[in-house]
Design a protein around this motif. Structure first.
Motif, mmCIF file in Angstrom:
data_model
loop_
_atom_site.group_PDB
_atom_site.id
_atom_site.type_symbol
_atom_site.label_atom_id
_atom_site.label_comp_id
_atom_site.label_asym_id
_atom_site.label_seq_id
_atom_site.Cartn_x
_atom_site.Cartn_y
_atom_site.Cartn_z
ATOM 1 N N HIS A 150 -9.039 8.211 -6.396
ATOM 2 C CA HIS A 150 -8.295 7.611 -5.294
ATOM 3 C C HIS A 150 -8.812 6.199 -5.069
ATOM 4 O O HIS A 150 -10.011 5.974 -4.860
ATOM 5 C CB HIS A 150 -8.464 8.445 -4.017
ATOM 6 C CG HIS A 150 -7.688 7.921 -2.863
ATOM 7 N ND1 HIS A 150 -8.258 7.591 -1.649
ATOM 8 C CD2 HIS A 150 -6.365 7.657 -2.741
ATOM 9 C CE1 HIS A 150 -7.333 7.161 -0.822
ATOM 10 N NE2 HIS A 150 -6.168 7.189 -1.461
ATOM 11 N N ASN A 151 -7.909 5.242 -5.123
ATOM 12 C CA ASN A 151 -8.262 3.828 -5.003
ATOM 13 C C ASN A 151 -8.431 3.480 -3.524
ATOM 14 O O ASN A 151 -7.465 3.437 -2.774
ATOM 15 C CB ASN A 151 -7.158 2.978 -5.644
ATOM 16 C CG ASN A 151 -7.531 1.518 -5.751
ATOM 17 O OD1 ASN A 151 -8.429 1.034 -5.061
ATOM 18 N ND2 ASN A 151 -6.823 0.801 -6.612
ATOM 19 N N GLU A 152 -9.680 3.238 -3.123
ATOM 20 C CA GLU A 152 -9.977 2.927 -1.727
ATOM 21 C C GLU A 152 -10.481 1.500 -1.567
ATOM 22 O O GLU A 152 -11.244 1.177 -0.652
ATOM 23 C CB GLU A 152 -10.987 3.945 -1.191
ATOM 24 C CG GLU A 152 -10.442 5.381 -1.269
ATOM 25 C CD GLU A 152 -11.396 6.442 -0.752
ATOM 26 O OE1 GLU A 152 -12.556 6.097 -0.429
ATOM 27 O OE2 GLU A 152 -10.984 7.610 -0.670
ATOM 28 N N THR A 153 -10.032 0.640 -2.475
ATOM 29 C CA THR A 153 -10.424 -0.769 -2.444
ATOM 30 C C THR A 153 -9.968 -1.428 -1.149
ATOM 31 O O THR A 153 -8.836 -1.220 -0.700
ATOM 32 C CB THR A 153 -9.825 -1.507 -3.650
ATOM 33 O OG1 THR A 153 -10.368 -0.951 -4.847
ATOM 34 C CG2 THR A 153 -10.113 -2.991 -3.593
ATOM 35 N N GLU A 154 -10.842 -2.218 -0.555
ATOM 36 C CA GLU A 154 -10.519 -2.970 0.656
ATOM 37 C C GLU A 154 -10.264 -4.420 0.279
ATOM 38 O O GLU A 154 -11.100 -5.073 -0.337
ATOM 39 C CB GLU A 154 -11.674 -2.880 1.653
ATOM 40 C CG GLU A 154 -11.935 -1.465 2.157
ATOM 41 C CD GLU A 154 -13.125 -1.392 3.092
ATOM 42 O OE1 GLU A 154 -13.714 -2.458 3.397
ATOM 43 O OE2 GLU A 154 -13.479 -0.278 3.513
ATOM 44 N N THR A 155 -9.081 -4.916 0.616
ATOM 45 C CA THR A 155 -8.713 -6.288 0.297
ATOM 46 C C THR A 155 -7.698 -6.792 1.307
ATOM 47 O O THR A 155 -6.850 -6.014 1.767
ATOM 48 C CB THR A 155 -8.120 -6.393 -1.130
ATOM 49 O OG1 THR A 155 -7.639 -7.728 -1.350
ATOM 50 C CG2 THR A 155 -6.972 -5.410 -1.330
ATOM 51 N N PRO A 156 -7.751 -8.064 1.657
ATOM 52 C CA PRO A 156 -6.735 -8.624 2.561
ATOM 53 C C PRO A 156 -5.433 -8.961 1.852
ATOM 54 O O PRO A 156 -4.453 -9.348 2.503
ATOM 55 C CB PRO A 156 -7.416 -9.894 3.088
ATOM 56 C CG PRO A 156 -8.302 -10.323 1.950
ATOM 57 C CD PRO A 156 -8.817 -9.033 1.343
ATOM 58 N N ASN A 157 -5.406 -8.808 0.540
ATOM 59 C CA ASN A 157 -4.244 -9.230 -0.231
ATOM 60 C C ASN A 157 -3.054 -8.290 -0.052
ATOM 61 O O ASN A 157 -3.216 -7.115 0.255
ATOM 62 C CB ASN A 157 -4.609 -9.345 -1.712
ATOM 63 C CG ASN A 157 -5.578 -10.477 -1.982
ATOM 64 O OD1 ASN A 157 -5.603 -11.465 -1.257
ATOM 65 N ND2 ASN A 157 -6.403 -10.324 -3.001
ATOM 66 N N HIS A 158 -1.874 -8.845 -0.293
ATOM 67 C CA HIS A 158 -0.620 -8.128 -0.072
ATOM 68 C C HIS A 158 -0.047 -7.598 -1.382
ATOM 69 O O HIS A 158 -0.552 -7.896 -2.466
ATOM 70 C CB HIS A 158 0.383 -9.055 0.626
ATOM 71 C CG HIS A 158 -0.095 -9.538 1.963
ATOM 72 N ND1 HIS A 158 -0.031 -8.774 3.100
ATOM 73 C CD2 HIS A 158 -0.663 -10.727 2.333
ATOM 74 C CE1 HIS A 158 -0.537 -9.457 4.121
ATOM 75 N NE2 HIS A 158 -0.931 -10.637 3.684
ATOM 76 N N TRP A 159 1.043 -6.827 -1.260
ATOM 77 C CA TRP A 159 1.640 -6.159 -2.408
ATOM 78 C C TRP A 159 3.134 -5.994 -2.182
ATOM 79 O O TRP A 159 3.645 -6.146 -1.072
ATOM 80 C CB TRP A 159 1.002 -4.787 -2.631
ATOM 81 C CG TRP A 159 1.090 -3.886 -1.421
ATOM 82 C CD1 TRP A 159 0.210 -3.833 -0.380
ATOM 83 C CD2 TRP A 159 2.130 -2.941 -1.114
ATOM 84 N NE1 TRP A 159 0.621 -2.912 0.557
ATOM 85 C CE2 TRP A 159 1.790 -2.348 0.129
ATOM 86 C CE3 TRP A 159 3.290 -2.536 -1.762
ATOM 87 C CZ2 TRP A 159 2.594 -1.366 0.746
ATOM 88 C CZ3 TRP A 159 4.090 -1.557 -1.167
ATOM 89 C CH2 TRP A 159 3.746 -0.990 0.068
ATOM 90 N N ILE A 160 3.833 -5.652 -3.255
ATOM 91 C CA ILE A 160 5.237 -5.280 -3.185
ATOM 92 C C ILE A 160 5.494 -4.211 -4.247
ATOM 93 O O ILE A 160 4.896 -4.260 -5.327
ATOM 94 C CB ILE A 160 6.169 -6.502 -3.388
ATOM 95 C CG1 ILE A 160 7.608 -6.150 -2.993
ATOM 96 C CG2 ILE A 160 6.102 -7.022 -4.829
ATOM 97 C CD1 ILE A 160 8.513 -7.375 -2.897
ATOM 98 N N ARG A 161 6.349 -3.243 -3.919
ATOM 99 C CA ARG A 161 6.708 -2.209 -4.874
ATOM 100 C C ARG A 161 8.206 -2.326 -5.179
ATOM 101 O O ARG A 161 9.033 -2.410 -4.264
ATOM 102 C CB ARG A 161 6.407 -0.815 -4.320
ATOM 103 C CG ARG A 161 6.537 0.277 -5.388
ATOM 104 C CD ARG A 161 6.460 1.696 -4.827
ATOM 105 N NE ARG A 161 5.732 1.816 -3.596
ATOM 106 C CZ ARG A 161 4.432 2.079 -3.483
ATOM 107 N NH1 ARG A 161 3.707 2.242 -4.574
ATOM 108 N NH2 ARG A 161 3.852 2.192 -2.298
#
Length: 589
Positions: free
Chosen positions: A469-480
């Motif tokens: 399970h990817n629990e990376t913390e980042t302020p970056n955004h995404w789109i699907r």
């Protein structure tokens, strides 16, 4: 570019992201033990492992997980339904899964290997192809009469019954008619009476599995989708030589990995097959299901030194920021993994030693792999599942360059890319799983909790499966982006899954290119929804889709807000919200 550093799991990462993966298989309800039937004869299938696939089989917006089972080997002549089989786990939408195999209709008596997911009849529900030692099994997704779905095996009635040792497989429209064809890799023709190798260790004979050089290869298979639920084997007429004479696919392959996409941007699908210790095959698409075999002139048939490699897992993506689909291959120990840079028009250069992936992987045997954007910064990173082929590796007098003995179980690896073809290993900082040794094989990535982070399923050989399970913390955004072809209503449209599409996103003055490819990894199938990191950008200015129809038509959507999922339908005027609900955490008692 400088050569890579053999020890590049270096200083702590900058604060852009805190990268973390947590292993949750058992906690999530995935209790899968891969059965490989190890024996004193060290049969090769014992060490090949099985695949994994993410599939939303009931279209509820949550990705379900399928894990391919091995079983008893050699396969008993009277194999009954009581043996271990491939398992299907339904995503409950709360971070847990339920084993629904018994009511799913999925069962096969053969020794399982690979899996592909594709809606071959364009009815809106994904179907399954499972490959095995000696057989393949095609399952059609149908209503179960109780408000849900199940699978019915249609292998023989669909015309795809295949013999030989079948490995990786994929669906893709190679004839441009809007229906998904089937491409099937086959491995070696194995004689069960062949004696295994033996080595002298401290005066004693120690046996190990035979390598691929001890067996003849077998031809890959291409089945054309007839558009009526049946397929025709066109393997012997699909490839033409320079004299335009029908020659068929290469007579010998030892295929373990396959990629299908438009590598040269000419609007036609191409095929790359990663072969084990013989030359790789690259089939340049000529259209209408015709191909020419051009692996050597295109530079991807062999290594920089001119010899073959032990190609296992394969992936493709824009790793150099040029908009081209580059090829990454996992290989055998003492070979280093292979990175082919696409110079444009599908001409490749082996740059393996220049990118940080060669020396860092030199002692490992690589298998399943995936390209994912861990930090959501728009740059593709690489995950590797590793594990030796010798189950008794610790007993052998085999040493790494640093003097350490080889191990059967090996560490998985994670490499961060810089967008220009250079990679830095950060495995030791990515979570406890990366500090453990496992016999990694099939790898599939998928965002099973719809949180904008790619998770990873691993089907370990002879071990329990893993769910990272990817629990990376980042302020970056995404789109699907969920692409949908319109062949069901338009005879000139693309296959409903839009496999083969090229997507270009305009984000804050930059271009990000992604391909919805057929195949990839090793024996496995990824979540086909495109999840793209956007960095600090809060919107995508424009999305251009080149659809995989015969005309290779393009369409533009946007602007689109970040941190949302969108459904892009061929011919539709605008993007709409895709049904990808976030999970609802399970309440504790």
């Amino acid at each position: 570019m400088p050569l890579d550093d053999p020890v590049n799991d270096g200083p702590p990462l900058p604060q852009e992201a805190r990268i973390s993966f947590r292993e949750l298989a058992r906690a999530a309800g995935i209790n899968f033990l891969h059965v490989n039937s190890p024996s004193e004869k060290h049969y090769v299938p014992e060490i090949m492992g099985g695949g994994a696939a993410w599939i939303d089989y009931d279209q509820d917006g949550y990705m379900d997980l399928l894990l391919v089972q091995g079983g008893r080997f050699p396969i008993p002549a009277d194999e009954k339904r009581t043996g271990p089989t491939t398992r299907l786990y339904h995503n409950n939408g709360d971070g847990t899964f339920t084993d629904v195999t018994d009511k799913s209709g999925i069962w096969h008596p053969s020794f399982g290997q690979g899996v592909a997911v594709g809606d071959y009849d364009n009815d809106g529900f994904p179907d399954l192809l499972i490959t095995c030692y000696g057989h393949c099994h095609l399952f059609h997704n149908e209503p179960d009469g109780k408000g849900s779905r199940h699978f019915r095996e249609v292998t023989r009635e669909a015309g795809v019954a295949s013999d030989g040792w079948c490995t990786s497989c994929t669906f893709a429209d190679l004839h441009g008619n809007g229906f998904l064809d089937i491409f099937l890799c086959r491995y070696v023709i194995m004689d069960l009476n062949t004696k295994c190798f033996h080595k002298q260790v401290n005066g004693k004979q120690v046996f190990i599995a035979c390598g691929p050089k001890e067996f003849k290869g077998n031809q890959c298979v291409l089945y054309k989708n007839n558009g009526n639920g049946t397929f025709t084997n066109v393997s012997n007429i699909c490839c033409v030589d320079n004299k335009n004479q029908a020659t068929g696919l290469e007579p010998e392959a030892k295929g373990l990995g396959v990629l299908i996409l438009d590598f040269d941007d000419d609007g036609k699908m191409d095929i790359f097959v990663g072969n084990d210790e013989i030359q790789n095959h690259f089939y340049h698409g000529l259209g209408n299901g015709k191909f020419e075999s051009v692996g050597y002139p295109r530079g991807c048939a062999a290594s920089e030194a001119g010899g073959p490699m032990g190609s296992m897992g394969v992936e493709a993506g824009d790793l150099f920021g040029k908009g081209n689909a580059d090829i990454f291959i996992t290989t055998f120990f003492n070979e280093g993994n292979t990175l082919y840079r696409n110079e444009g028009k599908a001409f490749f250069t082996d740059v393996s030693k220049q990118g940080g992936l060669f020396h860092a992987c030199f002692n490992n045997v690589g298998w399943g792999t995936c390209l994912l954007d861990v930090r959501r910064n728009g740059i593709l990173d690489i995950f590797l599942g590793n594990g030796h082929v010798y189950s008794n590796a610790e007993d052998l007098d085999m040493r790494m360059p640093n003097g350490e003995k080889h191990h059967y179980k090996q560490n998985a690896q994670l490499f961060l890319g810089d967008g220009r073809g250079h990679f830095r290993e950060i495995s030791s900082q990515a979570g406890p799983y990366f500090l453990e040794r496992h016999v990694g094989r099939g790898v599939a990535m998928g965002d099973y909790d719809n949180d904008g982070h790619m998770d990873i399923a691993i089907n370990n050989c002879g071990e329990e499966a893993a769910l990272l399970h990817n629990e990376t913390e980042t302020p970056n955004h995404w789109i699907r982006l969920v692409l949908e072809g319109n062949r069901p209503v338009n005879p000139e449209g693309s296959n409903r899954d839009a496999i083969g599409a090229k997507v270009t996103l305009s984000v804050a003055g930059k271009k990000l290119v992604r391909h919805l490819k057929g195949g990839g990894s090793y024996l496995s199938a990824h979540d086909r929804r495109l999840l793209v990191g956007l960095g600090a950008a809060t919107q995508v200015d424009e999305v251009e889709v080149r659809w995989p129809n015969r005309a290779a038509s393009t369409q533009r959507f946007g602007p689109l807000a970040a941190d949302h999922s969108y459904r892009l339908v061929e011919g539709a005027g605008a993007a709409v919200a895709a049904h990808c609900p976030p999970i609802k955490p399970k309440r504790s008692n």
